[in-house]
Design a protein around this motif. Structure first.
Motif, PDB file in Angstrom:
ATOM      1  N   ARG A 305       1.054 -17.355  -1.755  1.00  0.00           N
ATOM      2  CA  ARG A 305       0.178 -16.669  -2.242  1.00  0.00           C
ATOM      3  C   ARG A 305       1.072 -14.957  -2.036  1.00  0.00           C
ATOM      4  O   ARG A 305       1.760 -14.544  -3.081  1.00  0.00           O
ATOM      5  N   VAL A 306       1.599 -15.025  -1.362  1.00  0.00           N
ATOM      6  CA  VAL A 306       1.941 -14.325  -0.342  1.00  0.00           C
ATOM      7  C   VAL A 306       3.843 -14.588  -1.641  1.00  0.00           C
ATOM      8  O   VAL A 306       4.339 -13.406  -1.919  1.00  0.00           O
ATOM      9  N   ARG A 355      -3.034  -9.123   4.626  1.00  0.00           N
ATOM     10  CA  ARG A 355      -3.300  -8.247   4.653  1.00  0.00           C
ATOM     11  C   ARG A 355      -3.088  -7.121   3.276  1.00  0.00           C
ATOM     12  O   ARG A 355      -4.358  -6.440   2.822  1.00  0.00           O
ATOM     13  N   ASP A 356      -1.687  -6.731   2.978  1.00  0.00           N
ATOM     14  CA  ASP A 356      -1.179  -6.519   1.828  1.00  0.00           C
ATOM     15  C   ASP A 356      -2.017  -6.448   0.742  1.00  0.00           C
ATOM     16  O   ASP A 356      -2.736  -5.997  -0.406  1.00  0.00           O
ATOM     17  N   LEU A 357      -1.988  -7.952   1.224  1.00  0.00           N
ATOM     18  CA  LEU A 357      -2.648  -8.922  -0.941  1.00  0.00           C
ATOM     19  C   LEU A 357      -3.852  -8.133  -1.022  1.00  0.00           C
ATOM     20  O   LEU A 357      -4.225  -8.186  -1.867  1.00  0.00           O
ATOM     21  N   ALA A 358      -5.283  -8.581  -0.120  1.00  0.00           N
ATOM     22  CA  ALA A 358      -6.210  -8.296   0.109  1.00  0.00           C
ATOM     23  C   ALA A 358      -6.516  -7.225  -0.629  1.00  0.00           C
ATOM     24  O   ALA A 358      -7.329  -6.976  -1.254  1.00  0.00           O
ATOM     25  N   ALA A 359      -6.107  -5.948  -0.253  1.00  0.00           N
ATOM     26  CA  ALA A 359      -5.751  -4.696  -0.835  1.00  0.00           C
ATOM     27  C   ALA A 359      -4.881  -4.323  -1.716  1.00  0.00           C
ATOM     28  O   ALA A 359      -4.996  -2.961  -2.408  1.00  0.00           O
ATOM     29  N   GLY A 360      -4.147  -5.033  -2.371  1.00  0.00           N
ATOM     30  CA  GLY A 360      -3.667  -4.822  -3.559  1.00  0.00           C
ATOM     31  C   GLY A 360      -2.662  -3.961  -3.339  1.00  0.00           C
ATOM     32  O   GLY A 360      -1.950  -3.101  -4.481  1.00  0.00           O
ATOM     33  N   VAL A 361      -1.841  -4.442  -2.499  1.00  0.00           N
ATOM     34  CA  VAL A 361      -0.693  -2.967  -1.953  1.00  0.00           C
ATOM     35  C   VAL A 361       0.718  -3.684  -1.569  1.00  0.00           C
ATOM     36  O   VAL A 361       0.695  -4.645  -1.345  1.00  0.00           O
ATOM     37  N   ALA A 362       1.762  -2.808  -1.238  1.00  0.00           N
ATOM     38  CA  ALA A 362       3.215  -3.519  -0.183  1.00  0.00           C
ATOM     39  C   ALA A 362       2.774  -2.128   0.407  1.00  0.00           C
ATOM     40  O   ALA A 362       2.432  -1.045   0.721  1.00  0.00           O
ATOM     41  N   GLU A 373       5.248   2.759   5.090  1.00  0.00           N
ATOM     42  CA  GLU A 373       4.443   3.157   3.698  1.00  0.00           C
ATOM     43  C   GLU A 373       3.781   2.507   3.327  1.00  0.00           C
ATOM     44  O   GLU A 373       4.382   1.429   2.318  1.00  0.00           O
ATOM     45  N   THR A 374       2.041   2.567   2.843  1.00  0.00           N
ATOM     46  CA  THR A 374       1.265   1.677   2.132  1.00  0.00           C
ATOM     47  C   THR A 374       1.709   2.112   0.867  1.00  0.00           C
ATOM     48  O   THR A 374       0.803   3.295   0.335  1.00  0.00           O
ATOM     49  N   ILE A 375       1.675   0.968   0.209  1.00  0.00           N
ATOM     50  CA  ILE A 375       1.408   1.598  -1.596  1.00  0.00           C
ATOM     51  C   ILE A 375       1.005   0.251  -2.166  1.00  0.00           C
ATOM     52  O   ILE A 375       1.852  -0.373  -2.182  1.00  0.00           O
ATOM     53  N   ALA A 376       0.139   1.003  -3.160  1.00  0.00           N
ATOM     54  CA  ALA A 376      -0.428   0.394  -3.754  1.00  0.00           C
ATOM     55  C   ALA A 376       0.695  -0.792  -5.314  1.00  0.00           C
ATOM     56  O   ALA A 376       1.938  -0.004  -5.645  1.00  0.00           O
ATOM     57  N   LEU A 377       0.824  -2.123  -4.825  1.00  0.00           N
ATOM     58  CA  LEU A 377       1.386  -2.967  -6.250  1.00  0.00           C
ATOM     59  C   LEU A 377       1.887  -3.223  -7.073  1.00  0.00           C
ATOM     60  O   LEU A 377       2.501  -2.617  -8.302  1.00  0.00           O
ATOM     61  N   ARG A 378       0.436  -2.537  -8.638  1.00  0.00           N
ATOM     62  CA  ARG A 378       0.805  -2.294  -9.149  1.00  0.00           C
ATOM     63  C   ARG A 378       1.296  -0.826  -9.189  1.00  0.00           C
ATOM     64  O   ARG A 378       1.266   0.412  -8.979  1.00  0.00           O
ATOM     65  N   GLY A 379       2.420  -0.874 -10.366  1.00  0.00           N
ATOM     66  CA  GLY A 379       3.367   0.316 -10.507  1.00  0.00           C
ATOM     67  C   GLY A 379       4.454   0.890  -9.925  1.00  0.00           C
ATOM     68  O   GLY A 379       5.133   1.660  -9.436  1.00  0.00           O
ATOM     69  N   LEU A 380       4.397  -0.283  -8.633  1.00  0.00           N
ATOM     70  CA  LEU A 380       5.413  -0.251  -7.466  1.00  0.00           C
ATOM     71  C   LEU A 380       6.979  -0.222  -8.173  1.00  0.00           C
ATOM     72  O   LEU A 380       7.498   0.852  -7.334  1.00  0.00           O
TER      73      LEU A 380
END
Length: 480
Positions: A305-306, A355-362, A373-380
């Motif tokens: 998945r990752v 962990r990132d994936l579960a939260a939709g972040v990277a 920094e933790t940033i949303a995957l959407r728009g990254l």
RNA sequence: CGGGCUGUAGCGCAGCUUGGUUAGCGCGCUUGACUGGGGGUCAAGAGGUCGCGGGUUCAAAUCCCGCCAGCCCGACCA
């Protein structure tokens, strides 16, 4: 040589030279060739050079110059036609005396620079004022048998670009100098993130055969200066030696005024030494082979998945014009990869784990500050160009503050000698070559240039007390 | 060209002083298993004309002579 920690490299503060050499080799920028002083530029280093090349080549073409190629071999007699030129270069020439199974009648020089061959051709090609200006550039290798080679900074053979132009008069030739100086300034500032000090060389530091030499100087992290590129106004010295003449509109035969200018693979060494730290390289995004590296973290089902998400992000980044790459080597641990890419100076690292994936972040990590920094995957991906641009500017600002912090305005001999131990000194100088020589003898520092943006100022020479020349301060530093 | 140092496995080194029989170590490499958010663990492997040439010796990585190469600091360096 200081010994590196088992895994890291020697810290800059401990032994800058060792740091530099280890970094160049370990980051796989280059390797030593079998002949002393020669260098193999490895793919990672060569890619940086290609990025410099394409940016510079574009500027060269935009300003009306055309690329051409001239021979590697020059008859020795040609080189001798300009007296100062041969005198300046003769100690470092490689000369072919035997070829085709026999001794040659006339030795052939492997070009150390191409003023003479190009001058020879210019004299054939130019006959009228209508042929001017003639604006030629060549991408080539040259050979200089230097006594003390250093990877990228001074190699026996190196790659560069050399511009050669011919003009009707001094005014036009000087305007050309300004054009060439400007694009070197732009490449340095906008691509390499190098703050430069630009100014004329003093007479004793000028190019062999030049009337004016303008250099771009950078102060690197051990407090030494390096000339990263240079432009020369050759007056009519070469046109007299090679009979480069034209008939003017009025019918008079006149000598051309010529220029030459170059930027070499030394630029890569300058970037390494200006931006690098104890963890390795820090590359300006615009010249980084990989601007973003994505490190997927996980195993088994997580890894699938990752990895899928990483590849998706990579594709989005590429669509956004970012040079991105997934490090999908599955035998290496994440920690190894972090260090690996930090050593290679990749500006931004993105970690994607379960962990990132579960939260939709990277997790996004900045090579310059080390901040995570933790940033949303959407728009990254879409925001990445802007992030890289900020990085580019922050890198430039950091180098500029370093330069400012390590440049002192000095008014006495003692201050001058002290300042050049850790950086550069701006001092009034008498202009006497002998005084320059004794500064060099007592401190190792030389006159780098007379900064063109310096304020008008006169007084007495900081070193010898005689009346100052130039009307401005001179930049002194120990140099590469 | 001066001063210093180094050549032993792909890389980094120990061994040399006081010669001795299968030349070691770490990293890396190969295979397998486990592992995976800052350089993982274990196991089993592969890999060497000891820079080159000569000399001394029953015997040389080790001692002697010569040569070559590389690095660092200078000098030199558009």
């Amino acid at each position: 040589m200081a010994k590196a920690d088992e895994r890291g490299i020697t810290p800059q503060s401990e032994d800058f030279s060792a740091w530099y050499n280890e970094l160049v080799l370990r980051a796989e920028l280059a390797d030593r060739g079998p002949v002393r002083g020669t260098m193999v530029i490895r793919p990672y280093g060569y890619r940086i050079w290609e990025l410099v090349q394409s940016a510079l080549d574009q500027k060269i073409k935009e300003t009306g110059h055309e690329n051409a190629y001239f021979p590697l071999f020059i008859p020795e007699s040609h080189l001798k036609r300009e007296a100062e030129h041969i005198e300046g270069f003769s100690p470092e020439l490689a000369i072919v005396t035997h070829a085709g199974g026999r001794d040659l009648d006339e030795p052939i020089v492997v070009r150390p620079t191409s003023e003479t061959v190009i001058g020879e051709m210019f004299s054939k090609w130019i006959s009228s004022y209508r042929d001017l200006p003639l604006l030629i550039n060549q991408w080539a290798n040259v050979v200089r048998w230097e006594l003390r080679p250093r990877l990228f900074l001074r190699t026996t053979e190196f790659l560069w670009q050399e511009g050669h132009t011919a003009h009707a008069d001094e005014t036009d030739a000087i305007a050309e100098l300004d054009i060439a100086t400007r694009f070197y300034e732009e490449i340095s500032r906008d691509f390499a993130a190098l703050p430069v000090v630009i100014g004329d060389k003093t007479a004793s530091e000028r190019f062999a055969g030049a009337q004016r030499t303008v250099s771009l100087e950078t102060l690197v992290r051990d407090g030494r200066a390096i000339q990263s590129s240079t432009t020369h106004y050759l007056g009519t010295n070469f046109s007299r030696a090679f009979d480069i003449t034209y008939t003017s509109q009025e019918g008079a035969v006149e000598y051309c005024h010529t220029t030459s200018w170059g930027m070499s693979t030394r630029m890569i060494g300058t970037i390494i030494m200006t931006h690098g730290d104890d963890r390795g390289l820090i590359l300006p995004p615009r010249l980084a082979p990989h601007q973003v590296v994505i490190v997927p973290i996980g195993r088994d089902a997580d890894l699938d998945r990752v990895l899928g998400e990483s590849r998706e992000l990579e594709a989005q980044l590429r669509d956004a014009g970012v040079r991105a790459r997934v490090d999908d080597r599955d035998q290496l641990s994440p920690g190894f990869k972090f260090n690996y890419w930090e050593l290679r100076g990749v500006p931004i690292r993105i970690e994607i784990g379960p962990r990132d994936l579960a939260a939709g972040v990277a997790t996004v990590v900045d090579r310059l500050t080390g901040e995570k920094e933790t940033i949303a995957l959407r728009g990254l991906a879409q925001s990445m160009p802007e992030r890289l641009e900020h990085f580019q500017q922050a890198l430039y600002r950091r180098a500029a503050s370093f330069r400012d912090d390590h440049t002192s305005v000095v008014d006495s001999k003692e201050e001058l000698l002290a300042a050049v131990m850790t950086g550069a000194a701006l001092a009034l100088h008498c202009g006497d070559p002998l005084c320059e020589a004794s500064i060099k003898e007592s401190s190792g520092a030389s006159a780098r240039c007379i900064p063109r943006d310096g304020a008008d100022e006169t007084g007495s020479c900081a070193f010898c007390g005689a009346p100052s020349a130039y009307g401005r301060r001179v930049l002194f530093a120990r140099a590469y």
